[in-house]
Enzyme design. Structure first.
Site, PDB file in Angstrom:
ATOM      1  N   LYS A 211       0.828  -1.207   0.000  1.00  0.00           N
ATOM      2  CA  LYS A 211       0.000   0.000   0.000  1.00  0.00           C
ATOM      3  C   LYS A 211       0.863   1.258   0.000  1.00  0.00           C
ATOM      4  O   LYS A 211       0.623   2.190  -0.780  1.00  0.00           O
ATOM      5  CB  LYS A 211      -0.934   0.015   1.218  1.00  0.00           C
ATOM      6  CG  LYS A 211      -1.919   1.186   1.207  1.00  0.00           C
ATOM      7  CD  LYS A 211      -2.855   1.141   2.393  1.00  0.00           C
ATOM      8  CE  LYS A 211      -2.156   1.578   3.657  1.00  0.00           C
ATOM      9  NZ  LYS A 211      -3.082   1.728   4.809  1.00  0.00           N
TER      10      LYS A 211
ATOM     11  N   ASP B 192      -6.834   1.346   0.988  1.00  0.00           N
ATOM     12  CA  ASP B 192      -6.868   1.416   2.451  1.00  0.00           C
ATOM     13  C   ASP B 192      -8.284   1.109   2.920  1.00  0.00           C
ATOM     14  O   ASP B 192      -9.121   0.654   2.140  1.00  0.00           O
ATOM     15  CB  ASP B 192      -6.396   2.795   2.935  1.00  0.00           C
ATOM     16  CG  ASP B 192      -7.372   3.911   2.568  1.00  0.00           C
ATOM     17  OD1 ASP B 192      -8.318   3.656   1.782  1.00  0.00           O
ATOM     18  OD2 ASP B 192      -7.196   5.032   3.064  1.00  0.00           O
TER      19      ASP B 192
END
Length: 210
Positions: free
Chosen positions: A120, A138
């Site tokens: 991420k 997220d």
């Protein structure tokens, strides 16, 4: 969700915010990298308060590395998990200095090899610093994608995979930011603000609020 509806959703989000970016404060790829590492399980507001004090003093790999773990901790102690993050940031700075000439690498492999950097974080840096069409999923993007049925998946990896597949190329660079902001301010977790949502009529969420 059919592709026509998906295209209209993305078109509206673009019209509402043509040039989106992260809410983290940064002026260089290195500042962004450190801010994103610090942002894990923390708010952007909290990270910005810390980096607004840190970066005027130290905003290069050499300068932050010179602070050491203890010196860096002084600036980031208001952020969650600050002890672990301080160690990761100092080690990241060392690796950048020794292996990459103090430059943030434009490479997923090299980014993910840095302490505190997972997929991420690498996606955020590649997208925001270098303009790659990556999508860092997220909790906000996961929620919005599943709730609206824009791109459904059982975990963040599956949602990322689906988004990369169904989002047209013209939207890919910016969709990460649109969905985060939409989840942060409109499609919030407990009670989504459906009445003020610009895509309410296109969203396939069954339990819409007034």
């Amino acid at each position: 969700m059919n592709k026509e509806k998906r295209y209209e959703i993305l078109s509206r989000l673009r019209a509402n915010n043509p040039h989106p970016t992260t809410e983290l404060n940064f002026s260089t790829p290195f500042e962004l990298l450190i801010a994103v590492i610090l942002s894990a399980q923390s708010t952007d507001v909290g990270v910005n308060k810390a980096t607004d004090k840190l970066y005027p003093i130290a905003n290069t790999p050499e300068a932050i590395y010179a602070l050491g773990v203890e010196g860096l901790t002084h600036y980031i102690k208001t952020i969650g998990l600050f002890n672990a993050k301080a160690k990761n940031v100092i080690e990241t700075c060392r690796i950048l200095i020794e292996k990459h000439g103090s430059v943030v690498p434009e490479s997923r492999e090299h980014l993910e090899a840095l302490p505190g950097v997972g997929r991420k974080t690498a996606n955020v840096v590649l997208n925001t610093a270098f303009g790659w069409p990556t999508i860092a999923v997220d909790t906000h993007i996961y929620r919005v994608s599943n709730r609206t049925k824009l791109a459904m998946g059982k975990n963040v990896d599956k949602v990322e995979e689906k988004l990369l597949k169904v989002v047209p190329a013209e939207f890919k660079v910016d969709v990460h930011h649109w969905l985060i902001l939409h989840g942060r301010y409109t499609c919030i977790a407990r009670k989504p603000r459906c009445g003020s949502c610009i895509i309410e009529d296109l969203c396939e969420f069954k339990d819409k609020t007034e």
